[in-house]
Design an enzyme around this catalytic site. Sequence first.
Site, PDB file in Angstrom:
ATOM      1  N   ALA A  95      73.939 -76.857  11.478  1.00 53.17           N
ATOM      2  CA  ALA A  95      75.200 -76.721  12.204  1.00 53.17           C
ATOM      3  C   ALA A  95      74.905 -76.779  13.697  1.00 53.17           C
ATOM      4  O   ALA A  95      73.775 -76.536  14.119  1.00 53.17           O
ATOM      5  CB  ALA A  95      75.845 -75.386  11.850  1.00 53.17           C
ATOM      6  N   GLU A 137      72.161 -78.280   3.532  1.00 51.52           N
ATOM      7  CA  GLU A 137      73.370 -78.086   2.715  1.00 51.52           C
ATOM      8  C   GLU A 137      74.120 -79.402   2.508  1.00 51.52           C
ATOM      9  O   GLU A 137      74.683 -79.646   1.436  1.00 51.52           O
ATOM     10  CB  GLU A 137      74.261 -77.018   3.359  1.00 51.52           C
ATOM     11  CG  GLU A 137      73.613 -75.630   3.268  1.00 51.52           C
ATOM     12  CD  GLU A 137      74.380 -74.572   4.043  1.00 51.52           C
ATOM     13  OE1 GLU A 137      74.516 -74.748   5.276  1.00 51.52           O
ATOM     14  OE2 GLU A 137      74.836 -73.601   3.425  1.00 51.52           O
TER      15      GLU A 137
HETATM   16  N1  3HC Z   1      72.452 -76.961  17.263  1.00 53.75           N
HETATM   17  C1  3HC Z   1      72.528 -77.304  18.569  1.00 53.75           C
HETATM   18  N2  3HC Z   1      71.454 -77.657  19.308  1.00 53.75           N
HETATM   19  C2  3HC Z   1      70.260 -77.671  18.692  1.00 53.75           C
HETATM   20  C3  3HC Z   1      70.118 -77.329  17.338  1.00 53.75           C
HETATM   21  C4  3HC Z   1      71.277 -76.950  16.607  1.00 53.75           C
HETATM   22  N3  3HC Z   1      71.221 -76.642  15.301  1.00 53.75           N
HETATM   23  N4  3HC Z   1      68.804 -77.426  17.005  1.00 53.75           N
HETATM   24  C5  3HC Z   1      68.163 -77.839  18.111  1.00 53.75           C
HETATM   25  N5  3HC Z   1      69.042 -77.985  19.130  1.00 53.75           N
HETATM   26  C6  3HC Z   1      68.756 -78.444  20.501  1.00 53.75           C
HETATM   27  C7  3HC Z   1      67.779 -77.540  21.228  1.00 53.75           C
HETATM   28  O1  3HC Z   1      68.443 -76.481  21.854  1.00 53.75           O
HETATM   29  C8  3HC Z   1      67.155 -78.496  22.213  1.00 53.75           C
HETATM   30  O2  3HC Z   1      68.076 -78.657  23.268  1.00 53.75           O
HETATM   31  P1  3HC Z   1      67.576 -78.938  24.763  1.00 53.75           P
HETATM   32  O3  3HC Z   1      66.760 -80.195  24.691  1.00 53.75           O
HETATM   33  O4  3HC Z   1      68.820 -79.041  25.542  1.00 53.75           O
HETATM   34  O5  3HC Z   1      66.730 -77.748  25.138  1.00 53.75           O
HETATM   35  C9  3HC Z   1      67.103 -79.815  21.445  1.00 53.75           C
HETATM   36  O6  3HC Z   1      68.054 -79.668  20.392  1.00 53.75           O
HETATM   37  C10 3HC Z   1      65.750 -80.136  20.842  1.00 53.75           C
HETATM   38  O7  3HC Z   1      65.316 -78.999  20.077  1.00 53.75           O
HETATM   39  P2  3HC Z   1      63.797 -78.542  20.050  1.00 53.75           P
HETATM   40  O8  3HC Z   1      63.265 -78.490  21.439  1.00 53.75           O
HETATM   41  O9  3HC Z   1      63.731 -77.321  19.224  1.00 53.75           O
HETATM   42  O10 3HC Z   1      63.136 -79.795  19.310  1.00 53.75           O
HETATM   43  P3  3HC Z   1      61.929 -79.825  18.292  1.00 53.75           P
HETATM   44  O11 3HC Z   1      61.721 -81.249  17.995  1.00 53.75           O
HETATM   45  O12 3HC Z   1      60.805 -78.999  18.804  1.00 53.75           O
HETATM   46  O13 3HC Z   1      62.453 -79.076  16.962  1.00 53.75           O
HETATM   47  C11 3HC Z   1      64.006 -78.567  15.179  1.00 53.75           C
HETATM   48  C12 3HC Z   1      63.477 -79.632  16.186  1.00 53.75           C
HETATM   49  C13 3HC Z   1      62.891 -78.206  14.164  1.00 53.75           C
HETATM   50  C14 3HC Z   1      65.162 -79.181  14.445  1.00 53.75           C
HETATM   51  C15 3HC Z   1      64.417 -77.299  15.948  1.00 53.75           C
HETATM   52  O14 3HC Z   1      65.255 -77.662  17.013  1.00 53.75           O
HETATM   53  C16 3HC Z   1      65.139 -76.272  15.134  1.00 53.75           C
HETATM   54  O15 3HC Z   1      64.520 -75.511  14.420  1.00 53.75           O
HETATM   55  N6  3HC Z   1      66.489 -76.212  15.259  1.00 53.75           N
HETATM   56  C17 3HC Z   1      67.297 -75.208  14.655  1.00 53.75           C
HETATM   57  C18 3HC Z   1      67.384 -75.364  13.153  1.00 53.75           C
HETATM   58  C19 3HC Z   1      68.306 -74.326  12.571  1.00 53.75           C
HETATM   59  O16 3HC Z   1      68.161 -73.139  12.810  1.00 53.75           O
HETATM   60  N7  3HC Z   1      69.272 -74.793  11.765  1.00 53.75           N
HETATM   61  C20 3HC Z   1      70.230 -73.913  11.165  1.00 53.75           C
HETATM   62  C21 3HC Z   1      71.435 -73.832  12.055  1.00 53.75           C
HETATM   63  S1  3HC Z   1      72.634 -72.678  11.473  1.00 53.75           S
HETATM   64  C22 3HC Z   1      73.451 -73.507  10.235  1.00 53.75           C
HETATM   65  O17 3HC Z   1      73.134 -74.621   9.927  1.00 53.75           O
HETATM   66  C23 3HC Z   1      74.587 -72.764   9.591  1.00 53.75           C
HETATM   67  C24 3HC Z   1      75.081 -73.429   8.348  1.00 53.75           C
HETATM   68  O18 3HC Z   1      74.511 -72.840   7.230  1.00 53.75           O
HETATM   69  C25 3HC Z   1      76.553 -73.294   8.259  1.00 53.75           C
END
Ligand code: 3HC
Length: 739
Positions: A95, A137
């Site tokens: 998300a 999901e």
């Molecule tokens: N939403 C919005 N922005 C996000 C994001 C997300 N889910 N995930 C990453 N970003 C952004 C980061 O803030 C960063 O922004 P910036 O360049 O402006 O600082 C950019 O994307 C790149 O992220 P990373 O520097 O972390 O890039 P990496 O390549 O090192 O890692 C990743 C990629 C493994 C995908 C890592 O970003 C990550 O773990 N993201 C979060 C994953 C997560 O927690 N997903 C679950 C979200 S909650 C959800 O899905 C709820 C659902 O069940 C309803």
Amino acid sequence: MLGSPQSLGPARSATQETSDTHMATTTPSPSTSTGPVTFERLGDVFVVTIDNPPVNALGVDVRRGLVAAIDAAEADSAAKAVLIVGAGRNFIAGADIREFGKTPQPPSLPEVCLKIENCTKPVVAAIHGAALGGGLEVALSAHYRIASPTAKLGLPEVALGLLPGSGGTQRAPRLIGVKPAIELMLSGRHAGAREALSLGLVDRLGTDADADADADARAEGLAYANELVAAKAPVRRTREAGALADKEASRAALEAARADTAKKSRGLFSPMKIVEAVEGALTLPFDEGMALERKLFLQCIDSPQRAGLIHAFFAEREVLKAPETKSASPRALESAGIVGGGTMGAGIAVAMLDAGMPVTMIERDDTQLARGRANVEKVYDGLIAKGRMTPEAKAAVMARFSGSTSYDALAQVDIVVEAVFEEMGVKKAVFAELDRVCKRGAVIATNTSYLDIDEIAASISRPQDVVGLHFFSPANIMKLLEIVVPAKVSADVVATGFELAKKLKKVPVRAGVCDGFIGNRILAVYRQAADHMMEDGASPYDIDAAVRNFGYPMGPFQVSDLAGGDIGWATRKRKAATRDPKARYVQVADRICERGWFGQKTQRGYYLYPEGARTGVPDPEVLAIIDAERERAGIKPRAFTEEEIMRRYMAAMINEGANVVLQRIALRPLDVDVTFLYGYGFPRHRGGPMKYADTVGLPKVLADIQEFAKEDPIFWKPSPLLVQLVERGADFASLNQSE
Ligand code: 3HC
Ligand code: NAI
């Protein structure tokens, strides 16, 4: 951009190959774009591409685009299957976290997932890179899944104070069973593609992954989809999967997870909600389970823990954006030197060796050098003893380590970190040697905790190369690295500090030069607040318990016993001459140190550690010392509630944090937050001290400080920044934009 027809080379040829037998339908339909989601039909397969950089997060436009894409696929009579792929480095990271806490925009992600699952044509998800949270999901709502070998799949919502809220808690257990599904949700870990295959999360592995992984995923997804079409594979809905058939085993796995969570979740809100939601998968029809999941997800969204954890997520990425990392490129960082092989020097050497760097250590004499090497080896021997390293692996690492008592051995290294005794004279003598031997352009860093780095830099001929790299003990474990920026340093040297942090997998925070930089300067202040409370009536054990209950792993007196009371004692003696004679000075720590009680290493400090125990027990003799000190100071002890202890402890921390931001020692409040999350054990779910202050409300924090100032106006001086923000009705978050 892979969604654009121009860049479809490899995917096209793959389609051509696989759909030759379906000549009638090989003509691609025109590509249609709905914002970040594009779709086109390639032969029999309706290809939906999500292209929402940087990580294909499922923001509102993506959700709308996916709904439109499925509608279009249903309407396209020539389409026999649907393929969902991500452009760029990931399938979908989840998300869009930035949307949480704002007014939700339809369609919701659960609706999108249901739409995909209800599609009447087989839907294939071709996963590469990250398929996390909502990303997984979406994949679980597809009917078939193929993953490239380097893909990472997971449900990491728990790390953000959430639960999988788009059917993950209902579909994953039905697909792979309660035990592995709930383990993924509670740990938040990322599973590799091979593991995902063995768990049954995906049906098939792709064959290759390289820099062009999205093209590969698309080509292999297309091939898979065409195969399914040829085999007339049916629509296969995850909600109808049968992994919960063994009711007894499912219930047992759920109860085991519940018991484990009750023991381990330490005040966290979302883990138990995950257990509740998964229970719904066992006991309720799918629709009702989804409704339960939604209800629990919204509770998590509303929790301050979610806000704290998401703040931490963004803050730890934002700290990387320092002015120097934007304006300059790092220098070379292939090899390193360390001066001093004590606690810190050895720890830093291990961190660098672990990152694959060759390390040369300099010590005063052969005996100290042997001790320095032994300090390094001790870390690896510990790993061998625990079965986490083989002797051969240790030998391979140690082959990159060399020692010398001659500075000439550092002539060719790219970076040197000095970690000798904390005395200006000793440091300057070492820096003079480094100035003499180091090659031009070598970065010369000091690990000093408190000394003036501008003075150290000014003592040599190349102040532009001198930077502070303040590691935390144990340096091979602790994640924080303060990058201390003296006045004359070049931007590329600062950028090299950030690059080193990346190489060592540490979290860098840019700090200005002052006594204690960001972390230790603030620590000194709230530590005094703790001492004041101790003298006024709270026992160190009460204070430690309050701080632990707030979420820290340890209280300040336990930390002092762990670090060794002698270190703080030496600092207090050094500063005694310059201390404000009117300022309150609690002498309890000195009384304890005078007895030679330095904490764990002497088996007693604030606590007793019988026979080298790691966990201390309260010491009645310490309580007697405190009583005697209260009497000497003419203080009548009073009771403190846990709430009051934390109000004072946090007010002191926040107030000094505000001063540190005001004086630009920290660039933004979030830099203070990250410092405390990674260097001082601050509970992550509270986001850091400045985020916590915003949660409590700055007017309340200021009112507390003003109230405490009535008793001790020298110690409790409201920070001008705090006062200004309250006057403007603003919060710390308003100062968090990067520059
Ligand atoms: N939403 C919005 N922005 C996000 C994001 C997300 N889910 N995930 C990453 N970003 C952004 C980061 O803030 C960063 O922004 P910036 O360049 O402006 O600082 C950019 O994307 C790149 O992220 P990373 O520097 O972390 O890039 P990496 O390549 O090192 O890692 C990743 C990629 C493994 C995908 C890592 O970003 C990550 O773990 N993201 C979060 C994953 C997560 O927690 N997903 C679950 C979200 S909650 C959800 O899905 C709820 C659902 O069940 C309803
Ligand atoms: P330590 O006393 O364990 O080690 C210092 C080492 O430096 C000793 O091995 C000593 O032999 C060596 N040394 C002294 N003079 C030398 C010289 N002229 N040439 C070569 N080697 C020399 O000290 P520790 O704890 O490792 O601290 C080192 C530095 O790191 C200090 O500046 C300290 O403030 C800082 N620091 C310490 C932290 C801690 O928790 N111990 C945390 C962060 C920084």
